[in-house]
Scaffold this motif. Structure first.
Motif, PDB file in Angstrom:
ATOM      1  N   PRO A   6       0.805  -1.220   0.000  1.00  0.00           N
ATOM      2  CA  PRO A   6       0.000   0.000   0.000  1.00  0.00           C
ATOM      3  C   PRO A   6       0.835   1.266   0.000  1.00  0.00           C
ATOM      4  CG  PRO A   6       0.054  -0.953   2.200  1.00  0.00           C
ATOM      5  CD  PRO A   6       0.759  -1.923   1.292  1.00  0.00           C
ATOM      6  N   PHE A   7       2.118   1.144   0.318  1.00  0.00           N
ATOM      7  CA  PHE A   7       2.971   2.330   0.382  1.00  0.00           C
ATOM      8  C   PHE A   7       3.601   2.634  -0.974  1.00  0.00           C
ATOM      9  CE2 PHE A   7       5.309  -1.356   2.171  1.00  0.00           C
ATOM     10  CZ  PHE A   7       6.306  -1.499   1.215  1.00  0.00           C
ATOM     11  N   ARG A   8       4.151   3.852  -1.088  1.00  0.00           N
ATOM     12  CA  ARG A   8       4.810   4.314  -2.313  1.00  0.00           C
ATOM     13  C   ARG A   8       6.305   4.472  -2.066  1.00  0.00           C
ATOM     14  NH1 ARG A   8       1.776   8.332  -6.020  1.00  0.00           N
ATOM     15  NH2 ARG A   8      -0.404   7.730  -5.850  1.00  0.00           N
ATOM     16  N   LEU A   9       7.119   3.995  -2.999  1.00  0.00           N
ATOM     17  CA  LEU A   9       8.561   4.220  -2.924  1.00  0.00           C
ATOM     18  C   LEU A   9       8.861   5.662  -3.312  1.00  0.00           C
ATOM     19  CD1 LEU A   9       9.992   0.937  -4.479  1.00  0.00           C
ATOM     20  CD2 LEU A   9       9.572   1.477  -2.074  1.00  0.00           C
ATOM     21  N   ALA A  10       9.730   6.296  -2.525  1.00  0.00           N
ATOM     22  CA  ALA A  10      10.055   7.702  -2.718  1.00  0.00           C
ATOM     23  C   ALA A  10      11.545   7.911  -2.508  1.00  0.00           C
ATOM     24  CB  ALA A  10       9.252   8.567  -1.741  1.00  0.00           C
ATOM     25  N   TYR A  11      11.994   9.120  -2.793  1.00  0.00           N
ATOM     26  CA  TYR A  11      13.405   9.478  -2.599  1.00  0.00           C
ATOM     27  C   TYR A  11      13.449  10.877  -2.005  1.00  0.00           C
ATOM     28  CZ  TYR A  11      18.425   8.968  -3.609  1.00  0.00           C
ATOM     29  OH  TYR A  11      19.791   8.797  -3.499  1.00  0.00           O
ATOM     30  N   GLY A  12      14.410  11.109  -1.095  1.00  0.00           N
ATOM     31  CA  GLY A  12      14.516  12.390  -0.431  1.00  0.00           C
ATOM     32  C   GLY A  12      15.316  13.402  -1.225  1.00  0.00           C
ATOM     33  N   THR A  13      14.792  14.621  -1.323  1.00  0.00           N
ATOM     34  CA  THR A  13      15.513  15.660  -2.067  1.00  0.00           C
ATOM     35  C   THR A  13      16.784  16.099  -1.355  1.00  0.00           C
ATOM     36  OG1 THR A  13      14.221  17.441  -1.022  1.00  0.00           O
ATOM     37  CG2 THR A  13      13.408  16.553  -3.125  1.00  0.00           C
ATOM     38  N   ASN A  14      16.944  15.767  -0.063  1.00  0.00           N
ATOM     39  CA  ASN A  14      18.210  16.089   0.594  1.00  0.00           C
ATOM     40  C   ASN A  14      19.352  15.222   0.075  1.00  0.00           C
ATOM     41  OD1 ASN A  14      17.559  13.669   1.819  1.00  0.00           O
ATOM     42  ND2 ASN A  14      17.539  14.471   3.909  1.00  0.00           N
ATOM     43  N   GLY A  15      19.043  14.234  -0.748  1.00  0.00           N
ATOM     44  CA  GLY A  15      20.067  13.462  -1.441  1.00  0.00           C
ATOM     45  C   GLY A  15      20.207  13.839  -2.898  1.00  0.00           C
ATOM     46  N   LEU A  16      19.552  14.946  -3.288  1.00  0.00           N
ATOM     47  CA  LEU A  16      19.613  15.423  -4.675  1.00  0.00           C
ATOM     48  C   LEU A  16      19.843  16.936  -4.702  1.00  0.00           C
ATOM     49  CD1 LEU A  16      16.572  13.401  -6.074  1.00  0.00           C
ATOM     50  CD2 LEU A  16      18.979  12.946  -6.567  1.00  0.00           C
ATOM     51  N   THR A  17      20.657  17.431  -3.788  1.00  0.00           N
ATOM     52  CA  THR A  17      20.814  18.876  -3.645  1.00  0.00           C
ATOM     53  C   THR A  17      21.620  19.516  -4.758  1.00  0.00           C
ATOM     54  OG1 THR A  17      22.727  18.547  -2.188  1.00  0.00           O
ATOM     55  CG2 THR A  17      20.564  18.806  -1.141  1.00  0.00           C
TER      56      THR A  17
END
Length: 294
Positions: A6-17
Motif C-alpha cells: 500500500p505504500f509508495r517508494l520515494a526518494y529524499g531531495t536532501n540526497g539530490l541537492t
C-alpha cells in the motif's frame, strides 16, 4: 504473492541537492518513484524566501503533473542559522530561539497542507548542556503543543522522527512525548529503518511491526549497528525483505523514502540503484509493488 504494497517508494531531495527541484522531481518520476520527501531548504522550496505560497503552488502543480505524492521534511542543516547545524531548535535555552524553530515548522505545516502532503516530518533536537532530562522533556512538550495545534488545524500528520543523539532518540521516546501530550491524533511517527538497526534493541522487522499503528512517514537506507551513518543499500547490515514484508503487513500507506543526505554528489546514480534494490527486495519478500501492478 500478497496484495500490492500500500505504500509508495520515494526518494529524499536532501540526497539530490545538486539538482534543481524541478529536475529532481522529473528524474524521480522517470525512474519509477511514486513519491518524494521534500526537504525545505535554500535550494529546494526555500521556506524563508519571498512568495512562498506562489512557489509552493508551482511545486504542487509539478507534483500533480508527474503523479508524485509528497511528504515535507524539515531537517535542513543550516536553513535558520548558517553557523549552527539544525539550530536554533525546540530545546534551545532562549525562548526567542525556540520560537524561530516553532515558526519555521508552523510555516512548513502550511506548505504541507498546500501540497497535499502525506505528513510533515520533524525531530526533537539535542538536549542542551546543563539542561536536566526532566526539564528537557518539559520544554519539548511545551514546544510541541503549538505544532500539534497547527497540524490538527491543517489536517496534516505531524510525524516526529526518533533521531540518534537527540532527546527523542528512539521509539520509547516517541511514546513518552505522545503520552505527555495526551495522545493527540495529529502526532504521528517518522520511522527511519536504518536508525532501528543503529540503536533499537529489537530486530528491525519487529520495530516496524511495533511502530505500525503510529506511522505517518518512513525513511529507508542501510546502516550498521551502533554507527549513525546513512549508507547505500548493501553497504550495511540490514536484511530488507523481512523489513519490507513487515511494513506491508502493517497496512502503512504513506511514503517509503530513501534517505541518503550525504550522497548528493552521486544522487542520480544512487536514486536509480536504490529503486532497483527495493523492487528486488519487495519481490524477494513476496510483496507486489507498483512496477508489477501498474
Amino acid at each position: 504473492m500478497t496484495d500490492p504494497a500500500p505504500f509508495r517508494l520515494a526518494y529524499g531531495t536532501n540526497g539530490l541537492t545538486d539538482l534543481r527541484l524541478t529536475d529532481a522531481l522529473g528524474l524521480l518520476a522517470d525512474l519509477g518513484y511514486r513519491g518524494v520527501a521534500l526537504t525545505l531548504d535554500h535550494m529546494h522550496l526555500d521556506p524563508l524566501a519571498p512568495d512562498l505560497a506562489r512557489r509552493t503552488a508551482a511545486v504542487a502543480a509539478r507534483l500533480d503533473q508527474l503523479g508524485l505524492a509528497v511528504a515535507v521534511e524539515t531537517g535542513a542543516r543550516y536553513v535558520l542559522d548558517p553557523r549552527r547545524k539544525h539550530g536554533p531548535g525546540l530545546l534551545d535555552p532562549e525562548s526567542a530561539d525556540r520560537a524561530r524553530r516553532i515558526g519555521l515548522l508552523t510555516d512548513a505545516t502550511r506548505v504541507a497542507a498546500d501540497l497535499g502532503a502525506t505528513a510533515l516530518h520533524c525531530f526533537s533536537g539535542h538536549r542542551p548542556a546543563g539542561l536536566g532530562e526532566a526539564a528537557a522533556w518539559d520544554r519539548l512538550a511545551a514546544s510541541f503543543e503549538p505544532l500539534v495545534a497547527a497540524a490538527t488545524a491543517a489536517g496534516v500528520p505531524l510525524a516526529v522522527e526518533p533521531e540518534p543523539g537527540h532527546l527523542l532518540a528512539d521509539l520509547a521516546g516517541f511514546h513518552r512525548l505522545r503520552e505527555r501530550l495526551g495522545g493527540p491524533p495529529a502526532l504521528r511517527l517518522t520511522l527511519d529503518i536504518g536508525h532501528c538497526r543503529c540503536l533499537e534493541p529489537a530486530p528491525v522487522a519487529d520495530c516496524v511491526t511495533a511502530a505500525g499503528p503510529w506511522l505517518a512517514h518512513v525513511q529507508i537506507e542501510d546502516m550498521r549497528r551502533g554507527v549513525h551513518e546513512h549508507l547505500p543499500f548493501g553497504a550495511g547490515e540490514i536484511d530488507f525483505p523481512p523489513v519490507l514484508a513487515a511494513l506491508a503487513a502493517t497496512g502503512y500507506a504513506g511514503l517509503v523514502s530513501v534517505e541518503l543526505p550525504r550522497h548528493s554528489h552521486a544522487g542520480p546514480q544512487l536514486a536509480a540503484e536504490s529503486i532497483e534494490f527495493l523492487r528486488k527486495a519487495l519481490t524477494d519478500a513476496g510483496v507486489r509493488h507498483g512496477s508489477e501492478v501498474s
